[in-house]
Design an enzyme around this catalytic site. Structure first.
Site, short mmCIF file in Angstrom:
data_model
loop_
_atom_site.label_atom_id
_atom_site.label_comp_id
_atom_site.label_asym_id
_atom_site.label_seq_id
_atom_site.Cartn_x
_atom_site.Cartn_y
_atom_site.Cartn_z
N GLU A 39 0.88 -5.57 7.42
CA GLU A 39 2.17 -6.20 7.66
C GLU A 39 2.27 -6.58 9.13
O GLU A 39 1.68 -5.92 9.99
CB GLU A 39 3.32 -5.26 7.29
CG GLU A 39 3.34 -4.82 5.83
CD GLU A 39 3.71 -5.94 4.87
OE1 GLU A 39 4.16 -7.00 5.36
OE2 GLU A 39 3.54 -5.77 3.65
N ASP B 247 6.22 -12.60 -14.51
CA ASP B 247 7.07 -11.91 -13.54
C ASP B 247 7.15 -12.68 -12.23
O ASP B 247 8.20 -12.73 -11.59
CB ASP B 247 6.51 -10.50 -13.29
CG ASP B 247 7.44 -9.66 -12.43
OD1 ASP B 247 8.63 -9.50 -12.81
OD2 ASP B 247 7.00 -9.15 -11.38
#
Length: 308
Positions: free
Chosen positions: A227, A252
């Site tokens: 991240e 999804d």
């Protein structure tokens, strides 16, 4: 059935710890240089295999209360013998011995550089065909081997063949070009080379790196990911969603784009607009994420799924 040569006998019919094999190898060098080169090459491959197995042993945690120095010694001897057997005519080897033998021959006779390297003549397996790849079904109980088999192959074209048909219904529902969704999956999964797997090594089919928030009630997998915080890359353990199939993953994903990234669904076939919308709405923290999506979308393997 393969015929044993004299060099094969030296390496395959003796124990790995037999000191007499060294003397016989020296004698062979004087009488038959080619056979000696083959024997030496196989010994080097066996040495490499033994080092590889030792590294694997060292990387595996041991919690055996009955383990002793003696058991470790005999296990090491077993690994050494297995490495030697694997690298001789009784096993297929890694192909490293062939390359070493070739280099030894080139040193003795540089003229051989103009001759092509011969490949091994006999193997007990054959390369998988596209038909065989498409017939592979992920098995939840197969562990790490299941993830490797069910994840798309290393080639981009194979990856596209594996997941392309699942992208079509989702893309049609979103009025997006299918190649954008496949490109996004390729970026997140490294063209299928880096599948997200659970603790048992089972494939989660999570092609898009979708995390499991508080509203997710399905299966999950905790994965170390990168991240970016204020532009600086950091390693973190995050919880990701797990699906039973790629079809479920795309369904999804389509819901996620509709509910949270609706601006991206208005991109049509524009890869740059698609990537910009994903990045602007926080799909990823990578500063160059939009450019990466657009670059992957231009890959030739995706052009058959481009719909204007």
């Amino acid at each position: 059935m393969n015929t044993l040569t004299r060099s094969d006998v030296l390496t395959s019919q003796r124990l790995a710890i037999d000191s007499q094999s060294i003397g016989e190898l020296k004698a062979l060098t004087k009488g038959d240089a080619k056979a000696a080169a083959s024997a030496v090459a196989k010994q080097f491959e066996a040495l490499f295999m033994n080092m590889l197995m030792k590294s694997m042993r060292d990387a595996t945690p041991h919690f055996d209360e009955l383990e002793s120095n003696g058991s470790k010694m005999f296990r090491g001897m077993l690994d050494q013998q297995m490495a030697q057997d694997f690298s001789t005519s009784r096993g297929q080897g890694l192909g490293l011995a062939d390359m070493i033998e070739r280099q030894i021959e080139l040193i003795a006779n540089p003229a051989l550089r103009n001759q092509p390297l011969k490949r091994p003549q006999s193997y007990d397996f054959a390369p998988a065909t596209n038909a065989a790849k498409s017939a592979v079904t992920p098995a939840k109980t197969a562990g790490a081997a299941s993830a490797a088999a069910s994840a798309a192959a290393a080639e981009p074209t194979d990856f596209v063949e594996t997941i392309g048909r699942h992208a079509l219904p989702a893309a049609q529902a979103l009025n997006l070009s299918p190649h954008l969704m496949i490109a996004h999956a390729a970026l997140e999964s490294g063209w299928g080379r880096k599948p997200i797997v659970d603790a048992q090594g089972n494939n989660t089919h999570n092609l898009f790196g979708i995390k499991a928030g508080r509203d997710w009630t399905g299966r999950t997998a905790d994965i170390t990911t990168t991240e970016y915080v204020d532009g600086v890359a950091q390693k973190r353990v995050e919880r990701f969603r797990a699906y039973d199939s790629y079809e479920d993953a795309f369904a999804d994903y389509a819901k996620l784009l509709t509910n949270r990234y609706s601006e991206a669904t208005r991109s049509g076939a524009d890869a740059k607009a698609f990537g910009d919308a994903l990045k602007a709405n926080g799909y990823a923290t990578d500063p160059a994420y939009a450019q990466k999506v657009a670059k992957v979308a231009n890959h030739p393997a995706l052009q058959a799924y481009r719909v204007a």
